[in-house]
Design a protein around this motif. Structure first.
Motif, PDB file in Angstrom:
ATOM      1  N   SER A   1      -9.608  -0.244   7.732  1.00  0.00           N
ATOM      2  CA  SER A   1      -8.798   0.128   8.896  1.00  0.00           C
ATOM      3  C   SER A   1      -8.191   1.524   8.734  1.00  0.00           C
ATOM      4  CB  SER A   1      -7.694  -0.909   9.118  1.00  0.00           C
ATOM      5  OG  SER A   1      -6.693  -0.765   8.114  1.00  0.00           O
ATOM      6  N   MET A   2      -8.349   2.136   7.574  1.00  0.00           N
ATOM      7  CA  MET A   2      -7.770   3.465   7.335  1.00  0.00           C
ATOM      8  C   MET A   2      -8.810   4.572   7.436  1.00  0.00           C
ATOM      9  SD  MET A   2      -5.376   2.377   4.136  1.00  0.00           S
ATOM     10  CE  MET A   2      -3.867   1.428   4.393  1.00  0.00           C
ATOM     11  N   GLN A   3      -9.935   4.294   8.089  1.00  0.00           N
ATOM     12  CA  GLN A   3     -11.004   5.275   8.362  1.00  0.00           C
ATOM     13  C   GLN A   3     -11.558   6.020   7.147  1.00  0.00           C
ATOM     14  OE1 GLN A   3      -8.389   5.303  11.090  1.00  0.00           O
ATOM     15  NE2 GLN A   3      -9.879   3.820  11.858  1.00  0.00           N
ATOM     16  N   PRO A   4     -11.862   5.314   6.067  1.00  0.00           N
ATOM     17  CA  PRO A   4     -12.523   5.992   4.947  1.00  0.00           C
ATOM     18  C   PRO A   4     -13.990   6.248   5.318  1.00  0.00           C
ATOM     19  CG  PRO A   4     -12.470   3.658   4.537  1.00  0.00           C
ATOM     20  CD  PRO A   4     -11.734   3.858   5.826  1.00  0.00           C
ATOM     21  N   ARG A   5     -14.695   7.124   4.540  1.00  0.00           N
ATOM     22  CA  ARG A   5     -16.122   7.322   4.788  1.00  0.00           C
ATOM     23  C   ARG A   5     -16.906   6.108   4.311  1.00  0.00           C
ATOM     24  NH1 ARG A   5     -20.637  11.630   3.633  1.00  0.00           N
ATOM     25  NH2 ARG A   5     -20.405  11.151   1.430  1.00  0.00           N
ATOM     26  N   SER A   6     -16.501   5.559   3.177  1.00  0.00           N
ATOM     27  CA  SER A   6     -17.144   4.344   2.671  1.00  0.00           C
ATOM     28  C   SER A   6     -16.175   3.611   1.753  1.00  0.00           C
ATOM     29  CB  SER A   6     -18.421   4.694   1.885  1.00  0.00           C
ATOM     30  OG  SER A   6     -18.081   5.347   0.676  1.00  0.00           O
TER      31      SER A   6
ATOM     32  N   ASP B   1     -12.392 -13.697  -8.479  1.00  0.00           N
ATOM     33  CA  ASP B   1     -12.319 -15.147  -8.681  1.00  0.00           C
ATOM     34  C   ASP B   1     -12.771 -15.802  -7.372  1.00  0.00           C
ATOM     35  OD1 ASP B   1     -11.692 -17.726  -9.437  1.00  0.00           O
ATOM     36  OD2 ASP B   1      -9.543 -17.401  -9.612  1.00  0.00           O
ATOM     37  N   THR B   2     -11.843 -16.150  -6.491  1.00  0.00           N
ATOM     38  CA  THR B   2     -12.267 -16.643  -5.173  1.00  0.00           C
ATOM     39  C   THR B   2     -12.832 -15.504  -4.340  1.00  0.00           C
ATOM     40  OG1 THR B   2     -10.132 -16.214  -4.100  1.00  0.00           O
ATOM     41  CG2 THR B   2     -10.412 -18.357  -5.184  1.00  0.00           C
ATOM     42  N   GLY B   3     -12.364 -14.279  -4.603  1.00  0.00           N
ATOM     43  CA  GLY B   3     -12.806 -13.121  -3.838  1.00  0.00           C
ATOM     44  C   GLY B   3     -11.883 -12.772  -2.681  1.00  0.00           C
ATOM     45  N   ARG B   4     -10.885 -13.602  -2.465  1.00  0.00           N
ATOM     46  CA  ARG B   4     -10.003 -13.390  -1.303  1.00  0.00           C
ATOM     47  C   ARG B   4      -9.224 -12.085  -1.390  1.00  0.00           C
ATOM     48  NH1 ARG B   4      -8.852 -19.434  -1.623  1.00  0.00           N
ATOM     49  NH2 ARG B   4     -10.321 -20.261  -0.096  1.00  0.00           N
ATOM     50  N   THR B   5      -8.814 -11.710  -2.612  1.00  0.00           N
ATOM     51  CA  THR B   5      -8.052 -10.467  -2.779  1.00  0.00           C
ATOM     52  C   THR B   5      -8.895  -9.271  -2.340  1.00  0.00           C
ATOM     53  OG1 THR B   5      -6.937 -11.442  -4.686  1.00  0.00           O
ATOM     54  CG2 THR B   5      -6.778  -9.051  -4.439  1.00  0.00           C
ATOM     55  N   MET B   6     -10.152  -9.211  -2.819  1.00  0.00           N
ATOM     56  CA  MET B   6     -11.026  -8.087  -2.491  1.00  0.00           C
ATOM     57  C   MET B   6     -11.344  -8.040  -1.002  1.00  0.00           C
ATOM     58  SD  MET B   6     -11.832  -5.735  -4.466  1.00  0.00           S
ATOM     59  CE  MET B   6     -12.339  -5.208  -6.095  1.00  0.00           C
ATOM     60  N   VAL B   7     -11.565  -9.207  -0.399  1.00  0.00           N
ATOM     61  CA  VAL B   7     -11.872  -9.244   1.035  1.00  0.00           C
ATOM     62  C   VAL B   7     -10.695  -8.674   1.824  1.00  0.00           C
ATOM     63  CG1 VAL B   7     -12.148 -10.798   3.011  1.00  0.00           C
ATOM     64  CG2 VAL B   7     -13.562 -11.099   0.982  1.00  0.00           C
ATOM     65  N   LYS B   8      -9.506  -9.121   1.479  1.00  0.00           N
ATOM     66  CA  LYS B   8      -8.325  -8.666   2.211  1.00  0.00           C
ATOM     67  C   LYS B   8      -8.101  -7.161   1.998  1.00  0.00           C
ATOM     68  CE  LYS B   8      -3.686  -9.799   3.507  1.00  0.00           C
ATOM     69  NZ  LYS B   8      -2.511 -10.625   3.301  1.00  0.00           N
ATOM     70  N   LEU B   9      -8.261  -6.707   0.772  1.00  0.00           N
ATOM     71  CA  LEU B   9      -8.081  -5.279   0.484  1.00  0.00           C
ATOM     72  C   LEU B   9      -9.131  -4.433   1.193  1.00  0.00           C
ATOM     73  CD1 LEU B   9      -7.159  -5.173  -3.284  1.00  0.00           C
ATOM     74  CD2 LEU B   9      -5.811  -4.274  -1.382  1.00  0.00           C
ATOM     75  N   SER B  10     -10.390  -4.888   1.171  1.00  0.00           N
ATOM     76  CA  SER B  10     -11.456  -4.139   1.840  1.00  0.00           C
ATOM     77  C   SER B  10     -11.154  -4.012   3.327  1.00  0.00           C
ATOM     78  CB  SER B  10     -12.809  -4.828   1.675  1.00  0.00           C
ATOM     79  OG  SER B  10     -13.079  -5.031   0.333  1.00  0.00           O
ATOM     80  N   GLU B  11     -10.721  -5.116   3.931  1.00  0.00           N
ATOM     81  CA  GLU B  11     -10.400  -5.081   5.365  1.00  0.00           C
ATOM     82  C   GLU B  11      -9.288  -4.078   5.644  1.00  0.00           C
ATOM     83  OE1 GLU B  11     -11.586  -9.736   6.345  1.00  0.00           O
ATOM     84  OE2 GLU B  11      -9.457  -9.123   6.371  1.00  0.00           O
ATOM     85  N   LEU B  12      -8.280  -4.108   4.802  1.00  0.00           N
ATOM     86  CA  LEU B  12      -7.152  -3.182   4.983  1.00  0.00           C
ATOM     87  C   LEU B  12      -7.626  -1.732   4.864  1.00  0.00           C
ATOM     88  CD1 LEU B  12      -3.970  -2.802   5.086  1.00  0.00           C
ATOM     89  CD2 LEU B  12      -4.132  -2.574   2.606  1.00  0.00           C
TER      90      LEU B  12
ATOM     91  N   SER C   1       0.819  -1.219   0.000  1.00  0.00           N
ATOM     92  CA  SER C   1       0.000   0.000   0.000  1.00  0.00           C
ATOM     93  C   SER C   1       0.851   1.266   0.000  1.00  0.00           C
ATOM     94  CB  SER C   1      -0.937  -0.002   1.210  1.00  0.00           C
ATOM     95  OG  SER C   1      -0.185  -0.130   2.388  1.00  0.00           O
ATOM     96  N   ARG C   2       2.118   1.140  -0.334  1.00  0.00           N
ATOM     97  CA  ARG C   2       3.001   2.310  -0.252  1.00  0.00           C
ATOM     98  C   ARG C   2       2.649   3.426  -1.227  1.00  0.00           C
ATOM     99  NH1 ARG C   2       8.727  -0.604  -0.456  1.00  0.00           N
ATOM    100  NH2 ARG C   2       7.490  -1.769  -1.969  1.00  0.00           N
ATOM    101  N   LEU C   3       2.002   3.070  -2.345  1.00  0.00           N
ATOM    102  CA  LEU C   3       1.649   4.100  -3.328  1.00  0.00           C
ATOM    103  C   LEU C   3       0.235   4.641  -3.126  1.00  0.00           C
ATOM    104  CD1 LEU C   3       3.143   2.568  -6.601  1.00  0.00           C
ATOM    105  CD2 LEU C   3       4.001   4.533  -5.333  1.00  0.00           C
ATOM    106  N   MET C   4      -0.409   4.189  -2.053  1.00  0.00           N
ATOM    107  CA  MET C   4      -1.800   4.582  -1.843  1.00  0.00           C
ATOM    108  C   MET C   4      -1.945   6.008  -1.330  1.00  0.00           C
ATOM    109  SD  MET C   4      -4.169   1.715  -0.120  1.00  0.00           S
ATOM    110  CE  MET C   4      -5.034   3.004   0.768  1.00  0.00           C
TER     111      MET C   4
END
Ligand code: IMP
Ligand code: MG
Length: 182
Positions: free
Chosen positions: A110-115, A96-107, A77-80
């Motif tokens: 944790s950064m306090q976005p509005r949504s 595909d499995t959805g694991r990438t999106m789940v992990k990214l959403s969780e991350l 996430s260094r370029l985020m």
């Protein structure tokens, strides 16, 4: 190579996706976060169809270490950009499995976005291993390994302007080319 989605179909799909995104966010400022590297084409095509105040950022996630079988998921996430207080739309090439999106959403949560919402170009029917589904799906596709329009096989084929399925001859040619490079 078998063409699954041609340029025209892709362009129409991305326009539909842009309309859905406009419906959801209206004129509100939005941060679009493209998952590298597979979402580059979608990212470039989608943002040009959006007119709200828009920030564009990227996050690197790789689960397939080159080939067709998934490895450990890496997130960089260094370029985020800073997403605190912002409405964020994550976009990726394929769910595909959805694991990438789940992990990214969780991350991201944790950064306090509005949504946080998620959008993908493709969803592979019947392959999901998680409860979550993307908020926006541009195309549903059958369970086949696809390349092009950002999607890769061993880091190649991302530049194809269409989405296709590699056939046995394509794989054979690919293997020979790789052997010659060694
Ligand atoms: P997931 O975590 O299983 O949903 O996998 C998502 C990631 O795997 C995507 O961002 C792609 O990079 C990769 N992937 C999954 N299926 C394919 C495919 O058919 N072709 C190319 N890459 C794929
Ligand atoms: Mg990817």
């Amino acid at each position: 190579m078998k063409v699954l989605l041609n340029e025209q179909q892709l362009a129409n799909g991305v326009r539909r996706l842009a309309d859905d995104v406009k419906q959801t966010y209206g004129d509100q400022p939005l941060t679009i976060l493209g998952v590298m590297t597979g979402s580059v084409m979608l990212l470039a095509d989608l943002v040009r169809l959006l007119a709200m105040p828009l920030r564009v950022g990227v996050v690197q996630a790789s689960s397939y270490r080159g080939g067709m079988t998934p490895g450990q998921l890496h997130v960089d996430s260094r370029l985020m950009p800073d997403i605190a207080g912002r409405d964020v739309l994550i976009i990726d090439d394929i769910f595909d499995t959805g694991r990438t999106m789940v992990k990214l959403s969780e991350l991201l949560h944790s950064m306090q976005p509005r949504s946080v919402r998620t959008a993908v170009l493709l969803l592979k029917d019947g392959c999901q291993k998680v409860e979550m589904r993307p908020d926006f799906v541009t195309f549903n596709i059958p369970d086949e390994f696809v390349v092009g329009y950002g999607l890769d096989y061993e880091d190649e084929y991302r530049n194809l302007p269409y989405v296709g399925v590699l056939e046995e001859e394509d794989l054979q040619r690919h293997r020979l080319r790789r052997q010659a490079e060694r």
